[in-house]
Every structure is written in structure tokens, then in C-alpha cells.
Design an enzyme around this catalytic site. Structure first.
Site, PDB file in Angstrom:
ATOM      1  CE  LYS A   1       0.188   8.882  -6.190  1.00 17.87           C
ATOM      2  NZ  LYS A   1       0.711   9.038  -7.556  1.00 17.87           N
TER       3      LYS A   1
ATOM      4  CB  CYS B   1       3.900   5.499  -4.571  1.00 16.37           C
ATOM      5  SG  CYS B   1       4.614   7.093  -4.100  1.00 16.37           S
TER       6      CYS B   1
ATOM      7  N   GLY C   1       0.841  -1.201   0.000  1.00 19.94           N
ATOM      8  CA  GLY C   1       0.000   0.000   0.000  1.00 19.94           C
ATOM      9  C   GLY C   1       0.869   1.241   0.000  1.00 19.94           C
TER      10      GLY C   1
END
Length: 433
Positions: A254, A251, A248
């Protein structure tokens, strides 16, 4: 430097430490005031000192006037947020808005540098928005790890610069002349894609490691030995092969979704990318199901009335960043099954975020275990190894610790009366009676 988040503040302070004169602009007046007084709210080793020294040397200043900041600039860095937007695409609203603000005040011959992570074609998009034939837009993606951002800036693996104008590329490269790093000079599209490709590959390695850990559990193998065995192959390398509760942060989620959206819109089938994202989600569901089964809730998976203690909420150790944290993703799945959650995180002891709809965050690690049927280690904080696990065990109703980071010493926990269950590891010693 427009934007003073992780990337903008680190880049600005570090460039100032190399001897350049830097002005950092931000739309948040409170942040500008605090940074001007060398008060850095980001938990990042070395960054407060770097900001303080650069301010004292007169090479760094902060302002809320974006247009004024660029009026005499030779190089303008765009360090703006590009969060996940609708359908997974990167939201370029901040980048486009700033382009409109600075368009008419940029000095002739200025170079605008896209430091933000942006889709392929954004350099051309920004150039079109600026509409200035006398201004060049260059891509210079960042490769900074949270918790090591200052170190990574000053000791880079590579510096990537994408530009159709060799002279502009050389000007940007000159800013890093004091750093001993390989220089990759390319076109804007290649530079933009390099950033997305790097983050996708890292996410893929993590998903691979988590699936491999499942295989190890099934066959009685040890994930640490397996990853050491393959990681010593220089074609593979040891980095990003440690299993955990999923990947997660600010960076990887997304950027992988943004790249997948770009592929879909371009009619390109990229099943490996899809599988990397899907594997991450599936892995987190598997870990939650494992907790439910170990607590005797394996029939329907319901955790109603069950209290669990979570250790670590930030997406990684060394940062206070909760954005897209895998720890929070696991916590949400536990809450969906009805579990009551209490958590401790070393970075959240003083200023605890309001997560009351999800988890009760406390400053005392022993209190976090009050009435807990099990403990879950979700962030790899080294401090967790030194907790008073005997006192924690005394507060629990159960005796199992799900060590989803393979962080803790099984023998130490056994002496405290606890049983540790890691990921991809052989069964731990039974607790001492």
C-alpha cells in the site's frame, strides 16, 4: 491512543510500560472488552505480556468512547488504518472521521500525533480539519516490524518527529526519553515522506534480491554467497536481501502504491519505484511458471487437475497476518491456472481463515501433502524445517519441493525421497532411491 491495531496497541502498551498513563480507544466494543481483560488476539511476541503488565500497574485502559478518551489527554495519537484506496492512493477516511469526532473535545494545548502512515501534507490536512489554533498536529511515523513490534518500539533505530512547533516536538520527544535512540527532528512533510521512502527502499531491495536470484539460477551462482558478498559492504548491508516469493504485508504494497500515486499526481517521474512494483508481480508469475514447467505442464501452463501443497500462507513468519501476503498472491496465480491447493501454516492451525475459494487450509502438515504433485514453501516458518518430510513424501504423487524461502535442508529432503529446488541456488542432491 485512537486505534488498537498493531501500531496503536503496541504503542499504547509500550508507552504505558515506560511509565505513562495511556487510554486506548477503539470503535470495536468486542475488541475493547477483550483487551480490557488482557486478551490480545494479535500474534505478536511480547505484546500480551506488555498489555497485561500495564493493565495490572493501572497505567493502561481501554474504552470505546473516543471523545471521552481525549477529553483530558495531553497527547493524542492517531493510529488508524490507511489502506490502499482507489487508484492506489492512501484512504484517509478513518483519519478524517476521527478528526471530526475529537475536534471539539480536545483540551487546549493538546498535541495530536499522526502515527499512521499518511501521504505528505496530512499533518496540514488534519490541522485544517480540527480547526484549532490551540492544538498542534505532529508527525511521528512508526517503524515497527510485525513479529518484532514490541522489541522495535523499545529498541528503536531512530525516532522521527515532524513539527513546525519546536515546543510540541519536544513534548512528543519527551515521551520516548527513556529510550536510547537517535532523534530526528524535522518538519511534518519530511517526517511523512521519510516513512514512505523507507518502505519503498526496503521493497526495492527485495525486488533486487529476487531479480538477482534469477541471474544466479541462469549462471549457476549461489544467491546466498552473492548476497553475503555484497551485504558485507556497509554501504549496502545484509538486510532485505533474501529472495522469496515476492514482498507483501500490511505496509509495503500500500505504501509503494501510495507513493507512486503521489508522484503521478505531482507530475514526477519515478521509474525506479514503478519498476520495483512491476518486478514483484513479474517475479511471482515466473515462480508459478516454474512450478508448471517442473510438473510437466510447460506447454500451455495449465495446472487443471494438479494438486499442490503449500506450506505457509502468512506474509512472514511470526505473525498471523494475511494482508497482501505474497504466499496468497502466488496461490491465486496457481488457482487461475486450475491447480487444486491445500495448505498448512503454523499460525493458522487453531483458527483457520475461510479461504475456501482459494485454498483448503488444514491443521496437519502431512495431510496437506495428500496427493500433491509438488510442495511449495512460501513462508519462512522455522517450524517447517522439522516437519516429518518422510511422511509428507509418502503422501505425495510427485517428489519436488519448491523452497521459495531457501529454508529447508536439501540433504534431509533427499533422504526423505524428495528433491528441493530453491531460489537462486545450485541444483539440490537427487532424492535417495
Amino acid at each position: 491512543m485512537i486505534g488498537t491495531g498493531y501500531v496503536g496497541l503496541t504503542t499504547g502498551a509500550c508507552l504505558a510500560s515506560l511509565g505513562h498513563s495511556v487510554v486506548c480507544a477503539d470503535a470495536d466494543p468486542h475488541k475493547v472488552e477483550r483487551l480490557g481483560e488482557a486478551r490480545v488476539d494479535i500474534l505478536e511476541p511480547g505484546l500480551p505480556e506488555t498489555v497485561r503488565d500495564a493493565l495490572a500497574a493501572g497505567r493502561l485502559e481501554f474504552t470505546g468512547d473516543t471523545a471521552g478518551a481525549v477529553a483530558e489527554a495531553e497527547v493524542v495519537f492517531l493510529c488508524l488504518p490507511t489502506p490502499m484506496g482507489a487508484g492506489g492512493a492512501a484512504d484517509l477516511a478513518a483519519v478524517e472521521a476521527v478528526a471530526g469526532v475529537i475536534r471539539d473535545v480536545l483540551p487546549p494545548g493538546c498535541v495530536v500525533v499522526n502515527k499512521s502512515t499518511v501521504p505528505v501534507g496530512t499533518c496540514a490536512r488534519v490541522a485544517a480539519l480540527l480547526g484549532r489554533a490551540d492544538v498542534t498536529v505532529v508527525s511521528n511515523p512508526e517503524f515497527l516490524r510485525e513479529g518484532r513490534a514490541v522489541h522495535d518500539f523499545l529498541h528503536p533505530d531512530r525516532i522521527v518527529i515532524g513539527s513546525a512547533d519546536p515546543a510540541a516536538a519536544r513534548r512528543v520527544a519527551g515521551l520516548y526519553a527513556a529510550l536510547d535512540a537517535p532523534l530526528v527532528l524535522t518538519d511534518p512533510a519530511s517526517a511523512e515522506l521519510t516513512k514512505y521512502a523507507a518502505n519503498f527502499f526496503l521493497a526495492m531491495k527485495l525486488s533486487f534480491a529476487n531479480n538477482l536470484a534469477t541471474l544466479c539460477e541462469r549462471f549457476g551462482a549461489d544467491i546466498d554467497d552473492v548476497t553475503e558478498g555484497i551485504g558485507r559492504d556497509p554501504r549496502i548491508g545484509p538486510a532485505f536481501l533474501r529472495p522469496g516469493p515476492g514482498w507483501g504485508g500490511s505496509c509495503l504494497p500500500k505504501d509503494t502504491h501510495a507513493l507512486l500515486t503521489v508522484c503521478d499526481r505531482s507530475g514526477i517521474d519515478f521509474p525506479l519505484l514503478s519498476a520495483t512494483i512491476e518486478t514483484n508481480v513479474t517475479h511471482q508469475h515466473r515462480l508459478v511458471a516454474r512450478v508448471a514447467a517442473s510438473c510437466g505442464r510447460g506447454t500451455d501452463g495449465s495446472l487443471h487437475g494438479l494438486r499442490l501443497a503449500l506450506y505457509g500462507l502468512t506474509f512472514k513468519a511470526g505473525t498471523a497476518d494475511l494482508r497482501d501476503s505474497p504466499a496468497l498472491a502466488v496461490a491465486r496465480l496457481l488457482r487461475e491456472r486450475g491447480a487444486e491447493l491445500r495448505a498448512y501454516d503454523p499460525a493458522l492451525c487453531e483458527e483457520r481463515p475461510d479461504l475456501s475459494d482459494l485454498v483448503d487450509v488444514v491443521a496437519d502438515p502431512v495431510r496437506a501433502a495428500e496427493g500433491a504433485a509438488a510442495c511449495l514453501v512460501l513462508t519462512e516458518w522455522p517450524e517447517l524445517r522439522d516437519l516429518d518430510w518422510a511422511a509428507i513424501a509418502a503422501r505425495m504423487t510427485g517428489h519436488e519441493v519448491h523452497d521459495f524461502r531457501n529454508l529447508l535442508d536439501a540433504d534431509l529432503l533427499a533422504r526423505a525421497g524428495l528433491s528441493r529446488r530453491g531460489i537462486g541456488r545450485p541444483a539440490a542432491p537427487a532424492p535417495v532411491a
